[in-house]
Scaffold this motif. Sequence first.
Motif, short mmCIF file in Angstrom:
data_model
loop_
_atom_site.label_atom_id
_atom_site.label_comp_id
_atom_site.label_asym_id
_atom_site.label_seq_id
_atom_site.Cartn_x
_atom_site.Cartn_y
_atom_site.Cartn_z
N VAL A 292 7.85 -0.58 6.67
CA VAL A 292 7.52 0.78 6.23
C VAL A 292 8.69 1.35 5.44
CG1 VAL A 292 6.94 3.12 6.94
CG2 VAL A 292 5.99 1.18 8.19
N VAL B 118 3.95 -1.01 3.75
CA VAL B 118 3.46 0.35 3.54
C VAL B 118 4.58 1.21 2.98
CG1 VAL B 118 2.64 2.45 4.67
CG2 VAL B 118 1.67 0.23 5.31
N CYS C 57 -1.55 4.98 7.30
CA CYS C 57 -0.39 4.11 7.50
C CYS C 57 -0.55 3.31 8.79
CB CYS C 57 0.89 4.94 7.56
SG CYS C 57 1.34 5.77 6.03
N ALA D 115 5.26 5.02 2.44
CA ALA D 115 4.74 6.31 2.89
C ALA D 115 5.54 7.42 2.23
CB ALA D 115 4.83 6.41 4.40
N ALA E 97 0.85 -1.19 0.00
CA ALA E 97 0.00 0.00 0.00
C ALA E 97 0.88 1.23 0.00
CB ALA E 97 -0.91 0.00 1.22
N ILE F 62 -3.46 0.61 8.55
CA ILE F 62 -3.13 -0.55 7.71
C ILE F 62 -2.13 -1.45 8.41
CG2 ILE F 62 -2.01 -1.23 5.55
CD1 ILE F 62 -3.29 1.28 4.28
#
Length: 262
Positions: free
Chosen positions: A55, A31, A19, A33, A5, A22
């Motif tokens: 992340v 994720v 964020c 970002a 995502a 999820i």
Amino acid sequence: MAAVALIQGASRGLGLQFCKHILATKAQVTVVATCRHPEAAPHLRELSAQHPGTVTVLKVDVTREQDIRDAAETVKSTFGKLDLLINCSAMLHPSGKGETSLRDVSAQAVLATLSTNAVGPLVMARYFSPLLVKGSGGFGRQPQDQCQQHSGILVNMTARVGSIGDNGLGGWYSYRMSKAALNMTTKNLSIELGRGRPKIVCVSLHPGTVNTELSKPYHKNVPKDKLFSAQYSVQCLMNIIDSLSIEETGKAFAWDGSELSW
């Protein structure tokens, strides 16, 4: 393979909360970002430190096409696909307040607002749609009919004031125009990205009036029960995203699931 995502505009407000939500609710998810200045985004850096390897923070200013192109190349080389793209970056007006009359309008301010709110998400779609086509359907609802199944989902964060049919008050020229243009972008994308197989679901979502910096100048005019926390708004919006199928593509929905008029 883990779902991927990408949250564009993730340094604060709705983007940061997407964020967090999820990561807290989805198993086997990565994720990505993005924000304009990662070095000045302490909450995002903290989130990345809490989820090492899960992340990825990238620099993206949506008014700079090269930033978007570079980010897309990084996601392609690292993950090879994208399952969900949420365009969150938005500005009300360069001054922080919407225009109340024509006397407040300037070409420079209108263009700046359109660049961030409408042009940016369109350019994001241009570079990231090839990765969304390769998505594995990690978000949304898949019907039994394989012809109607989708790959990735593209979400543009809109606002009710961008609805032409719902406009009874006027004002806010730049912001209204930019969100109306964004809605047209979503509709156009849903047609082009829905022609092939697999298909990409494209929707506009209205989060309600959320307690963020963007809406802060107008909080005093909002009833307490209509001023939402970012957590509540994102929970509602993710409920919608999780229920999306190709049947909903090209539409706009409010936080409560009701369909918005164009």
